[in-house]
Structure formats: structure tokens, C-alpha cells
Design a protein around this motif. Structure first.
Motif, mmCIF file in Angstrom:
data_model
loop_
_atom_site.group_PDB
_atom_site.id
_atom_site.type_symbol
_atom_site.label_atom_id
_atom_site.label_comp_id
_atom_site.label_asym_id
_atom_site.label_seq_id
_atom_site.Cartn_x
_atom_site.Cartn_y
_atom_site.Cartn_z
ATOM 1 N N HIS A 208 0.829 -1.193 0.000
ATOM 2 C CA HIS A 208 0.000 0.000 0.000
ATOM 3 C C HIS A 208 0.873 1.256 0.000
ATOM 4 O O HIS A 208 1.811 1.358 0.785
ATOM 5 N N ARG A 209 0.549 2.190 -0.867
ATOM 6 C CA ARG A 209 1.333 3.403 -1.006
ATOM 7 C C ARG A 209 1.048 4.395 0.123
ATOM 8 O O ARG A 209 -0.087 4.571 0.545
ATOM 9 N N HIS A 210 2.111 5.031 0.591
ATOM 10 C CA HIS A 210 1.999 6.121 1.549
ATOM 11 C C HIS A 210 2.592 7.363 0.906
ATOM 12 O O HIS A 210 3.755 7.349 0.493
ATOM 13 N N THR A 211 1.811 8.425 0.812
ATOM 14 C CA THR A 211 2.234 9.612 0.082
ATOM 15 C C THR A 211 2.531 10.777 1.014
ATOM 16 O O THR A 211 2.289 10.705 2.227
ATOM 17 N N ALA A 212 2.998 11.861 0.431
ATOM 18 C CA ALA A 212 3.230 13.077 1.206
ATOM 19 C C ALA A 212 1.946 13.573 1.850
ATOM 20 O O ALA A 212 1.983 14.260 2.876
ATOM 21 N N ALA A 213 0.798 13.222 1.269
ATOM 22 C CA ALA A 213 -0.476 13.612 1.872
ATOM 23 C C ALA A 213 -0.637 12.996 3.255
ATOM 24 O O ALA A 213 -1.291 13.572 4.132
ATOM 25 N N ASP A 214 -0.031 11.830 3.473
ATOM 26 C CA ASP A 214 -0.091 11.197 4.795
ATOM 27 C C ASP A 214 0.573 12.069 5.864
ATOM 28 O O ASP A 214 0.244 11.963 7.049
ATOM 29 N N LEU A 215 1.527 12.908 5.449
ATOM 30 C CA LEU A 215 2.248 13.746 6.407
ATOM 31 C C LEU A 215 1.356 14.837 6.990
ATOM 32 O O LEU A 215 1.718 15.471 7.987
ATOM 33 N N LEU A 216 0.198 15.044 6.395
ATOM 34 C CA LEU A 216 -0.761 15.981 6.972
ATOM 35 C C LEU A 216 -1.318 15.465 8.290
ATOM 36 O O LEU A 216 -1.973 16.210 9.022
ATOM 37 N N GLN A 217 -1.052 14.199 8.609
ATOM 38 C CA GLN A 217 -1.424 13.680 9.925
ATOM 39 C C GLN A 217 -0.703 14.434 11.038
ATOM 40 O O GLN A 217 -1.169 14.476 12.177
ATOM 41 N N TYR A 218 0.438 15.009 10.711
ATOM 42 C CA TYR A 218 1.210 15.776 11.685
ATOM 43 C C TYR A 218 0.614 17.163 11.935
ATOM 44 O O TYR A 218 1.024 17.864 12.866
ATOM 45 N N ALA A 219 -0.300 17.595 11.085
ATOM 46 C CA ALA A 219 -0.805 18.970 11.161
ATOM 47 C C ALA A 219 -1.685 19.169 12.392
ATOM 48 O O ALA A 219 -2.312 18.235 12.903
ATOM 49 N N ASN A 220 -1.738 20.410 12.840
ATOM 50 C CA ASN A 220 -2.693 20.798 13.872
ATOM 51 C C ASN A 220 -4.022 21.045 13.173
ATOM 52 O O ASN A 220 -4.161 22.027 12.430
ATOM 53 N N PRO A 221 -5.008 20.180 13.364
ATOM 54 C CA PRO A 221 -6.256 20.287 12.582
ATOM 55 C C PRO A 221 -7.042 21.559 12.829
ATOM 56 O O PRO A 221 -7.912 21.907 12.018
ATOM 57 N N THR A 222 -6.748 22.273 13.915
ATOM 58 C CA THR A 222 -7.467 23.511 14.198
ATOM 59 C C THR A 222 -6.836 24.719 13.530
ATOM 60 O O THR A 222 -7.407 25.810 13.551
ATOM 61 N N ARG A 223 -5.653 24.516 12.909
ATOM 62 C CA ARG A 223 -4.936 25.654 12.327
ATOM 63 C C ARG A 223 -4.660 25.498 10.835
ATOM 64 O O ARG A 223 -3.915 26.299 10.268
ATOM 65 N N ILE A 224 -5.226 24.489 10.221
ATOM 66 C CA ILE A 224 -4.936 24.265 8.808
ATOM 67 C C ILE A 224 -6.227 23.988 8.048
ATOM 68 O O ILE A 224 -7.147 23.346 8.559
ATOM 69 N N THR A 225 -6.282 24.507 6.825
ATOM 70 C CA THR A 225 -7.366 24.198 5.896
ATOM 71 C C THR A 225 -6.740 23.853 4.555
ATOM 72 O O THR A 225 -5.861 24.577 4.072
ATOM 73 N N VAL A 226 -7.174 22.749 3.984
ATOM 74 C CA VAL A 226 -6.701 22.329 2.663
ATOM 75 C C VAL A 226 -7.897 22.345 1.727
ATOM 76 O O VAL A 226 -8.891 21.650 1.969
ATOM 77 N N TYR A 227 -7.808 23.134 0.670
ATOM 78 C CA TYR A 227 -8.861 23.144 -0.338
ATOM 79 C C TYR A 227 -8.393 22.404 -1.587
ATOM 80 O O TYR A 227 -7.311 22.673 -2.115
ATOM 81 N N LEU A 228 -9.220 21.455 -2.027
ATOM 82 C CA LEU A 228 -8.931 20.670 -3.227
ATOM 83 C C LEU A 228 -9.604 21.311 -4.441
ATOM 84 O O LEU A 228 -10.588 22.035 -4.313
ATOM 85 N N HIS A 229 -9.060 21.005 -5.618
ATOM 86 C CA HIS A 229 -9.552 21.579 -6.872
ATOM 87 C C HIS A 229 -9.607 23.101 -6.770
ATOM 88 O O HIS A 229 -10.577 23.738 -7.196
#
Length: 576
Positions: A208-229
Motif C-alpha cells: 500500500h502506497r503512503h504519500t506526502a499527503a499522509d504527512l498531513l497527519q502531523y498537522a494541527n487540525p485547528t490551524r490548517i485548511t486544505v482546499y482541493l480543486h
């Protein structure tokens, strides 16, 4: 466009070979990753990161530990796209030419087929998964803090790096490399050291592939927003009250999937910044679209100039790759890049094997070339003319069980020394710019390729690799075979007497390690701040002077973490 699709379809087997597969699973986060259609018309953040790719994800995760961060990613999620997550649909991903495809194809002005990622996680969601650090010399030349570099690599590796299983084909390539003198045997290591080694992989033990997107697990969820497209169209700047003086980045204009425009502003703090991490193609393109670039080019496209910076878009380089396909009398495992031979002369030898590549290659051969049949060690293969391919096609069908086995051994030229440039085609950020890499313009690059190909030939002829090659098929036949494949749109010389120099030129391909366009020392300083303006950085592979290590993804992820840490330290060293 039809011609481009046809050519891309022809090269698809190569893309299939070197790109891995993504496990179908839910994202490890679900609160801060959203569609851009849900974004308000106006947003305010401390840091705005343009690009949620291989560098952008670890960078944003690190920044979120001490500030509010917005990530604008033009692609979708790697977790909910069935063509990415399902191995059975993987070919569909790379042949998809829709506006939201995670793999955006382009052809360089050199006639070489290429791909740029358009998905959260960037190239790490599409590549072959090989994980290896940069050399100590590279780190020192970059001026990076070695302790922080090591810590940043380890931070990445906790989530995405693994030791691969070494099976038959890869073991044979390793044995062959050692036998022909690519020494010493360094075993398994993430480090970049001369000799033969087994590198890391971003595929876990279950494949199973693990990508750089997995590193967002380290983020503080109250201080980050990721918008797709969320496609960024330009960066806006402020000037002094009289309209003169130094420009300061303060706003990003982006559009969502419905074409609705949004504006993201920096909150009022002198330390806040916009950071471009759009990749080696996207970053110089976006600077130009925002008015930072060669004055004549900006004027030609009607772009208001913010800063005449003629070096933006220069220094574009792509490590040339050449390869030989080796049909095997023995079954081979499905393997991507695991073993690498790091030579002293500046070429890296790697290998991959598997059914998908061989199947599609066989189909191509049945249409376009003759077949390696009835060969002997004393007779070289002669390419059949087009009129004679019907009989060859029947022959290939009769030995399909043989053709379905095999793999490739490739060489990549380090550096490279040859560089080119990038130019805008239009003011639409969705369009691919015109990119010229000037493969083998420097004779030293061509010499490295020839030495690398000679090493591949020696490995194929070695005793250590003997289980996986037909002794009755001479290497010259394999060379001729490659010359007849539609590997690029260049005109090739179909001759049994071709030199290895000409072979390198005629069969050059990409290994997707292109870089440059916003290089350190000319476009950005050593802190990745864009020279001549304020509150703007570029942090990604576009800043590299050369590709790090044998494969760059580990270092690109490391750089995101490294600079995130440095920026946070700067922010709070004298108060926020």
C-alpha cells in the motif's frame, strides 16, 4: 490533441512501469481537507501555501504547529479516487486527459513524453515509490543545517518509508551490479553512497502506497485548511502608498471546480507569507502569471509586470533516462525501483519488473516491430520493415507466455549539466507551459549515459543475472528492440550498427525528476525568499540546481519539513 493522446497512449507502458499503486483507504484526516467550492469568497490566513504536493504537504503540516495555514491544491484527494487507489484501474489514471486528472500529461519541446502531478501528495501519489536521501555533499552544497536535515528526514520516514522485500529479479540485478564492479555492497540504506544498495520505498509490507499527503497527519487540525480543486490564477502584491518601491505579496486569487473566484489574503503581520510549492513546472509558471518574470515574455502575454526577473524559467533540467527491456525465461515478480547502482562516473542504474509493462510492451511490438524469434548468439536481430510485421504479430501471439515475463534495467544521468528553459503558452494556469530540457546538450551528460548503458549491458551478460535472460538473445537485439518503440516523438535510427551515443539520444525518456526554473541564487535566496519582493517564497524542486540523490522525493519531502521548522523558528525567535 488527438495526436498527443495517441503518443501518450504509446508511452503508457513506461509510465505504468515506474509509477506505483495506491491502496484504497480513507484519508487519515477528514476535518480540514475540503472541496474549494465550500470556501468563502474571501479568506484570511497567516501562511498561504500554493500546492499540496510532495513538498507542500509536509511544509503546511509543520507551519500549522504555530500559525494558521491555508493549502490550495489544484487536484483532488489520492484517497477517494478509485483510479488511484485501485490497482486494476491504474492505467486509466495515466491515460486520463480530463481537466481534473491526477496525472497531467505534457510533451517537452524536445519531444519527450512527460507527466506532472495534479493531486494532493503530488508526485508521491504517482511515482515508483523509491525513497533515498540526498548525499552529504549535496546537503553541504545546499547550505542546509545537517542536524535539522537528518531530523527532517526521520520525521518523514516515521510515516511513509519502508524497507522493501527483495525478490528474484531485484536480487539478480543487485548481484549483477556487484559482479560488474559497482561496489561496495551497501545493503539496505536510505543514505546516498557509492556502490550498490537497496533503497527505501513508500510502499508498506502489504504493497500500500503512503504519500506526502499522509504527512498531513502531523498537522494541527485547528490551524490548517486544505482546499482541493483550487486552481491559483495569480498572486497579488501591494506597493508603497505612492505606487513605487518594493512589492509585497498579500493575496492569492484562486478558482474552484465550478469556476467561482475566491481571494485569500494574508492576515496583518509582517512575518506572514505566501509560499509557492507548485512544482518545477507550476512554480515558475505561477510567478510569471503573477508578474514576476522576463519582461518581454510578460508583455507578450499582456501580464502587468511586478518585477522584471529574466531568470525565472531558466535552469530547467530533466535527468535523461535510457533503458533496455529484458524478456525473461523465468517468472518475475511485480517490482518497482528497489535496487540502485550508484556509479563513480555519474550514472545511476536501477530496475523494475512486472506483468503490466511486459503485456503492453508486447502489444506495442506486435503492432510496430518485428519479434525476437529464432535468434542465436552468432546472429544479431534485424528490424523488420512495416510490411513484414503481420507475420511477426502472429509470432508474438504464439509466445505470449514468454513476452509476459521480463523487466527493464535503466540508467539515469546525475545532475544533469544540460539545462533549458520554460516559457508561457498562455495566461491560463491550467495550460502546460512550453518546456525545453535540452537533453545531452552537454557532452559530459552523453558520456555518462554511454557508460551507464555499458554497465547495463554488462549486468545483463553477468552470471548473477543469468536466470532472467535468454542466452540466445544478444544484447544488440534488445537495443534494436528499444529503437523501434515509440518512446518519444523524436526520429530514431533503426540500425543494428547504431552507436550507444545515438541510442541515448534517440531513446531518451524522462524519469520524472525535472527541476529548476526558480533556482537558489538567481530567483530565490538560500532561505527560498523570492529576490526583489517581500512576503513570498518558493519551496520545492524548482529551486534545485541538480536532482538530489538517485530519486528526489525523499529530499523534497524533507525540504518541506526543514523549511517549515526554520520558518516557525524565525517567526517566534523575536516574538510573533
Amino acid at each position: 490533441m488527438d495526436l498527443q493522446c495517441t503518443l501518450i497512449g504509446a508511452i503508457l507502458p513506461w509510465i505504468l512501469l515506474f509509477h506505483g499503486f495506491v491502496h484504497s483507504e480513507k484519508a487519515p484526516y477528514n476535518t480540514f481537507v475540503k472541496e474549494a467550492t465550500s470556501a468563502p469568497a474571501v479568506l484570511y490566513y497567516d501562511y498561504i501555501t500554493i500546492g499540496g504536493g510532495t513538498c507542500g504537504c509536509p511544509l503546511a503540516a509543520s507551519l500549522s504547529q504555530g500559525a494558521r495555514v491555508l493549502v490550495l491544491e489544484r487536484g483532488g484527494s489520492p484517497y477517494d479516487n478509485p483510479n488511484i487507489s485501485d490497482i486494476a484501474n491504474f492505467a486509466s489514471t495515466l491515460s486520463d486527459t480530463s481537466p481534473t486528472s491526477p496525472a497531467q500529461q505534457f510533451i517537452s519541446e524536445d519531444g519527450v513524453f512527460n507527466t506532472r502531478a495534479r493531486v494532493l501528495g503530488g508526485g508521491s501519489a504517482l511515482n515508483a515509490g523509491f525513497y533515498t536521501r540526498a548525499s552529504t555533499a549535496y546537503v553541504k552544497k545546499a547550505g542546509w543545517n545537517e542536524t535539522l536535515v537528518k531530523q527532517s528526514y526521520e520525521w518523514v520516514e516515521k510515516l511513509v518509508a519502508f524497507k522493501p522485500p527483495l525478490l528474484g529479479w531485484q536480487s539478480a540485478v543487485r548481484n549483477g551490479l556487484l559482479e560488474v564492479g559497482v561496489l561496495p555492497n551497501n545493503g539496505f540504506t536510505y543514505d546516498h553512497v557509492d556502490g550498490t544498495k537497496v533503497g527505501g520505498t513508500i510502499f508498506d509490507g502489504e504493497g500500500h502506497r503512503h504519500t506526502a499527503a499522509d504527512l498531513l497527519q502531523y498537522a494541527n487540525p485547528t490551524r490548517i485548511t486544505v482546499y482541493l480543486h483550487a486552481t491559483v490564477h495569480k498572486i497579488l502584491f501591494t506597493f508603497n502608498s505612492n505606487g513605487t518601491g518594493r512589492a509585497r505579496a498579500n493575496c492569492v486569487i484562486f478558482k474552484d471546480a465550478m469556476g467561482v473566484e475566491h481571494r485569500a489574503y494574508l492576515t496583518k503581520n509582517s512575518k506572514n507569507e505566501i509560499i509557492v510549492s507548485a512544482g518545477a513546472i507550476g512554480s515558475p509558471q505561477l510567478l510569471m502569471l503573477s508578474g514576476i518574470g522576463p519582461a518581454e515574455q510578460l508583455k507578450a502575454h499582456g501580464i502587468k509586470m511586478v518585477l522584471d526577473q529574466p531568470i525565472v524559467g531558466l535552469g530547467m533540467a530533466d535527468n535523461p533516462m535510457n533503458a533496455l527491456f529484458v524478456p525473461s525465461p523465468s517468472p518475475v515478480e511485480m517490482s518497482l525501483i528497489q535496487v540502485v547502482g550508484i556509479t563513480k562516473f555519474g550514472s545511476y542504474v536501477e530496475a523494475a519488473s512486472g506483468l503490466d509493462f511486459a503485456y503492453f510492451l508486447g502489444q506495442m511490438l506486435s503492432r510496430d516491430t518485428g519479434l525476437l524469434v529464432n535468434q542465436s548468439d552468432q546472429h544479431y536481430f534485424t528490424v523488420l520493415p512495416v510490411e513484414a510485421t503481420n507475420e511477426a504479430a502472429q509470432a508474438i501471439d504464439s509466445v505470449a507466455d514468454i513476452i509476459l515475463r521480463g523487466g527493464v534495467i535503466l540508467e539515469k544521468v546525475t545532475g544533469p549539466l544540460s539545462t533549458g528553459h520554460l516559457e508561457l503558452r498562455s495566461t491560463d494556469p491550467n495550460d502546460n507551459p512550453a518546456v525545453t530540457f535540452n537533453y545531452f546538450n552537454e557532452p559530459e551528460d552523453l558520456n555518462k549515459c554511454v557508460q551507464g548503458m555499458n554497465t547495463i549491458i554488462d549486468v545483463i551478460n553477468s552470471e548473477g543475472f543469468s536466470e532472467f535472460r535468454y542466452r540466445s538473445v544478444p544484447v544488440q537485439a534488445l537495443i534494436n528492440w528499444m529503437l523501434n518503440l515509440p518512446l518519444n516523438s523524436r526520429r530514431r535510427h533503426a540500425s543494428a550498427a547504431i552507436s550507444l551515443e545515438q541510442f541515448c539520444i534517440d531513446t531518451v525518456m524522462t524519469i520524472w525528476h525535472y527541476h529548476g526554473g526558480c533556482q537558489v541564487g538567481t530567483v530565490v535566496d538560500r532561505d527560498y525568499k523570492v529576490l526583489g519582493v517581500d512576503a513570498l517564497r518558493v519551496i520545492d524542486g524548482s529551486t534545485f540546481l541538480g536532482s538530489p540523490g538517485t530519486n528526489p522525493q525523499a529530499t523534497v519531502m524533507m525540504l518541506g519539513r526543514y523549511m517549515g521548522q526554520k520558518i516557525m523558528h524565525e517567526r517566534y525567535s523575536h516574538g510573533s
